[in-house]
Design a protein around this motif. Structure first.
Motif, short mmCIF file in Angstrom:
data_model
loop_
_atom_site.label_atom_id
_atom_site.label_comp_id
_atom_site.label_asym_id
_atom_site.label_seq_id
_atom_site.Cartn_x
_atom_site.Cartn_y
_atom_site.Cartn_z
N MET A 340 30.88 59.87 36.15
CA MET A 340 31.45 58.59 36.58
C MET A 340 32.96 58.71 36.71
SD MET A 340 29.18 55.91 34.32
CE MET A 340 27.43 55.67 34.64
N ASP A 341 33.55 57.77 37.45
CA ASP A 341 34.98 57.85 37.74
C ASP A 341 35.82 56.87 36.94
OD1 ASP A 341 35.11 59.71 40.28
OD2 ASP A 341 33.42 58.37 40.59
N ASP A 342 35.22 55.80 36.45
CA ASP A 342 36.00 54.82 35.70
C ASP A 342 35.04 53.96 34.89
OD1 ASP A 342 38.33 53.39 34.83
OD2 ASP A 342 39.22 53.73 36.81
N TYR A 343 35.60 52.97 34.20
CA TYR A 343 34.89 52.26 33.15
C TYR A 343 35.32 50.80 33.17
CZ TYR A 343 33.36 51.65 28.24
OH TYR A 343 32.75 51.24 27.08
N LEU A 344 34.36 49.87 33.15
CA LEU A 344 34.65 48.45 33.21
C LEU A 344 33.84 47.75 32.12
CD1 LEU A 344 36.16 46.28 34.92
CD2 LEU A 344 34.08 46.10 36.30
N SER A 345 34.53 47.03 31.23
CA SER A 345 33.86 46.34 30.14
C SER A 345 33.42 44.95 30.57
CB SER A 345 34.78 46.23 28.92
OG SER A 345 35.09 47.50 28.40
N LYS A 346 32.24 44.54 30.10
CA LYS A 346 31.77 43.18 30.32
C LYS A 346 32.33 42.28 29.22
CE LYS A 346 27.40 44.60 32.48
NZ LYS A 346 25.93 44.54 32.37
N PRO A 347 32.56 41.00 29.47
CA PRO A 347 32.30 40.31 30.73
C PRO A 347 33.26 40.74 31.83
CG PRO A 347 33.47 38.86 29.22
CD PRO A 347 33.13 40.08 28.44
N ILE A 348 32.72 40.82 33.05
CA ILE A 348 33.50 41.27 34.19
C ILE A 348 34.53 40.21 34.56
CG2 ILE A 348 33.38 42.04 36.58
CD1 ILE A 348 32.01 43.90 34.58
N ARG A 349 35.77 40.66 34.79
CA ARG A 349 36.84 39.77 35.25
C ARG A 349 37.18 40.14 36.69
NH1 ARG A 349 38.12 40.75 29.82
NH2 ARG A 349 38.35 38.84 28.58
N GLY A 350 37.32 39.11 37.52
CA GLY A 350 37.50 39.32 38.95
C GLY A 350 38.69 40.19 39.29
N GLU A 351 39.84 39.95 38.65
CA GLU A 351 41.05 40.70 38.99
C GLU A 351 40.93 42.16 38.60
OE1 GLU A 351 44.53 38.82 37.50
OE2 GLU A 351 44.14 36.92 38.50
N GLU A 352 40.34 42.43 37.43
CA GLU A 352 40.17 43.81 37.01
C GLU A 352 39.18 44.53 37.93
OE1 GLU A 352 39.02 46.36 32.97
OE2 GLU A 352 38.76 44.18 33.03
N LEU A 353 38.11 43.85 38.31
CA LEU A 353 37.13 44.41 39.22
C LEU A 353 37.78 44.76 40.56
CD1 LEU A 353 34.20 45.09 39.95
CD2 LEU A 353 33.87 42.68 40.52
N GLN A 354 38.58 43.84 41.10
CA GLN A 354 39.25 44.09 42.38
C GLN A 354 40.22 45.25 42.27
OE1 GLN A 354 38.71 43.08 45.28
NE2 GLN A 354 40.55 43.59 46.44
N HIS A 355 40.91 45.35 41.15
CA HIS A 355 41.86 46.46 40.95
C HIS A 355 41.13 47.80 41.03
CE1 HIS A 355 44.98 48.98 39.21
NE2 HIS A 355 44.11 49.39 38.32
N LEU A 356 39.96 47.91 40.38
CA LEU A 356 39.23 49.17 40.40
C LEU A 356 38.65 49.46 41.78
CD1 LEU A 356 37.39 49.08 36.95
CD2 LEU A 356 39.38 50.43 37.62
N LEU A 357 38.25 48.42 42.51
CA LEU A 357 37.75 48.65 43.87
C LEU A 357 38.85 49.17 44.78
CD1 LEU A 357 35.42 45.57 44.45
CD2 LEU A 357 34.77 47.91 43.93
N VAL A 358 40.05 48.61 44.65
CA VAL A 358 41.18 49.10 45.44
C VAL A 358 41.53 50.52 45.04
CG1 VAL A 358 43.64 48.78 45.91
CG2 VAL A 358 42.12 46.80 45.87
N LYS A 359 41.49 50.78 43.73
CA LYS A 359 41.84 52.11 43.22
C LYS A 359 40.87 53.19 43.70
CE LYS A 359 42.25 54.63 38.82
NZ LYS A 359 42.16 54.49 37.34
N HIS A 360 39.56 52.88 43.64
CA HIS A 360 38.56 53.90 43.95
C HIS A 360 37.93 53.75 45.32
CE1 HIS A 360 38.63 55.58 39.90
NE2 HIS A 360 38.60 54.35 39.42
N GLY A 361 38.02 52.55 45.90
CA GLY A 361 37.34 52.32 47.17
C GLY A 361 37.90 53.12 48.31
N THR A 362 39.20 53.47 48.23
CA THR A 362 39.80 54.29 49.29
C THR A 362 39.64 55.77 49.02
OG1 THR A 362 41.93 54.18 48.12
CG2 THR A 362 41.52 52.54 49.83
N ALA A 363 39.19 56.10 47.79
CA ALA A 363 39.08 57.52 47.45
C ALA A 363 37.89 58.18 48.13
CB ALA A 363 38.95 57.68 45.93
#
Length: 491
Positions: A340-363
């Motif tokens: 895996m590339d990263d780690y997200l703790s629940k409960p999911i928060r929208g801003e943190e989720l978006q940050h990881l998508l921007v970080k890894h989505g272009t990779a």
């Protein structure tokens, strides 16, 4: 600490609950390749350069580094650095001179942080740790309060109920309330709509959020949160992604899907790890959000199978982000070891989720297939030029040590591959990855990173081939470093 000359000194402390360090070793642990116990390197890996580099960086930045430790009880590492303050970019935050604030937060650390933030703005702060204590203070009218800051997740009482009870007291009828909730939504504001002069503030929040919200509450203004990067207009970096959401819980599926679709992403749901493996076989996704605990097949096994399929088929590597409700020690390491590339703790928060998508989505588009590192490695990379562009003070600090240790590191990797000691391969490749990056040795960095990834799921012959290619590139780097270290110093 500010000294009035346009600079501030910041003090950081990091608490490590590990094995601790003996007192007689404290004076040497910041030396290159010094560790409190030689067995630590064998057991946990690492080159022994991290603390040395950290100490030098702190010194360069006008500060220092030190440690307090007791064997068996862990360590606290401290460092201080100096920063300049640009008066043109410094924002003037609201000040609350003399404002009487009651802070109702049960967590002692959170209560202390909030109190310090308010006191730094000139507020007079009183704190209590429960709704019962807050009600008792208002009932006794022991002190006047200008505004109440209320945690929305106090134990033993619902925040909405407590807010209503505070409103019913003589002292609280007209007192503004700022209520901090775990995740602010339009529904939260509806719940508190009948409470006049109440502002709902979503966590996580910054000191700026807190001060601006209190200032608005005192002014009777609307509940309006400062703009965050997640609320800005769409940019190329925040383009919609195709997301595979792997979660067996229907409520979690609905919540995460709503957070993703609200930001324009396209969501496909798989109800367990086996379904995710099949989806990945037939589809293509920018990012995979993978729950850890699922029936049929868990997230770790699913990730291992996805990585193996990518490797066998020569496909690009899709970013996989773990999601877990129980963040336990070692979880992150297990996720990364599985691929895996990263780690997200629940409960999911929208801003943190978006940050990881921007970080890894272009990779994903830039991630190269298995042969990319080999192609780059064979194109005649100029290691001497790369070393010349690196930070020369750091290079001078670690070059000799690297020349002495790199051969044994490669031997450790080869021995680990032969003995199926994947943990040893992973830790040594990771340590080499970090050191090679300091020198700007891009082909070697990519090979070390690839070897680190394959240590969890790759075939031994493929790993051995990568180790040989890494050795060739390290030899090129060693020649560049030797020419540098052999050059006589100017008189």
């Amino acid at each position: 600490d500010g000294d009035g000359d346009g600079e501030v000194r910041l003090h950081f402390s990091i608490v490590d609950s590990g094995i601790g360090i003996a007192e007689e070793k404290l004076a040497t642990i910041f030396d290159a390749f010094a560790q409190a116990d030689g067995s630590v390197t064998r057991k946990y890996g690492g080159t022994g350069l991290g603390l040395t580099i950290s100490a030098r960086l702190a010194e360069i930045l006008g500060g220092r580094i030190w440690v307090e430790s007791q064997p068996g009880r862990g360590s606290t590492f401290h460092f201080s650095v100096r920063f300049g303050v640009d008066p043109q970019t410094t924002r003037q935050l609201p000040q609350l001179p003399g404002t009487r604030v009651l802070v109702v937060v049960d967590h002692p650390v959170g209560r202390q942080v909030v109190a310090r933030t308010l006191e730094s703005a000139g507020a007079r702060v009183s704190t209590v740790d429960s709704g019962k204590a807050a009600l008792a203070l208002f009932a006794a009218r022991s002190s006047a309060v200008d505004v109440v800051l209320l945690d929305g997740s106090l134990p033993g009482i619902d925040a909405r109920t407590l807010a209503g009870q505070l409103r019913s007291t003589a002292g609280g009828a007209a007192t503004p309330l700022v209520i901090m909730v775990a995740q602010s939504t339009p529904g939260d504001r509806e719940r508190y709509r009948d409470l006049e002069m109440a502002i709902v503030l979503g966590k996580p929040l910054t000191g700026e959020d807190l001060l601006l919200s209190l200032a608005r509450a005192l002014d009777g203004g609307p509940a309006r949160r400062p703009t965050r990067p997640g609320n800005l207009p769409a940019t190329p970096e925040s383009r919609p992604r195709a997301v595979l959401l792997v979660d067996d819980n229907a409520i979690n599926q609905q919540l995460t899907t709503a957070l993703l679709e609200r930001r324009g992403h396209r969501v496909t749901v798989a109800e367990n790890g086996l379904a995710a493996v099949e989806r990945m076989r037939t589809g293509r996704f920018d990012v995979v959000l993978m729950d850890m605990m699922m029936p049929v097949m868990d997230g770790l096994e699913a990730t291992r199978r996805i990585r193996a399929a990518e490797l066998a088929g020569g496909k690009r590597r899709s970013p996989i982000i773990a999601m877990t409700a129980n963040a336990m020690p070692g979880d992150r390491e297990s996720c990364l070891a599985a691929g895996m590339d990263d780690y997200l703790s629940k409960p999911i928060r929208g801003e943190e989720l978006q940050h990881l998508l921007v970080k890894h989505g272009t990779a994903g588009d830039a991630e190269l297939h298995q042969g990319t590192a080999e192609v780059e490695a064979s194109t005649g990379f100029d290691y001497a030029a790369a070393v010349a562009k690196a930070d020369q003070e750091t290079v001078a600090l670690i070059a000799v040590a690297f020349l002495e240790s790199s051969a044994s590191d490669l031997e450790t990797i080869r021995r680990g591959i032969a003995n199926a000691d994947r943990r040893s391969v992973a830790s040594t490749a990771a340590a080499l990855h970090g050191t090679l990056d300091i020198f700007g040795a891009r082909p070697a960095v990519r090979l070390a990173h690839r070897l680190e990834q394959q240590s969890a799921y790759g075939d031994p012959p493929e790993m051995a081939l990568l180790a040989d290619q890494l050795a060739e590139q390290i030899d090129c780097l060693r020649r560049a470093l030797k020419s540098l270290t052999d050059t006589p110093s100017a008189p």
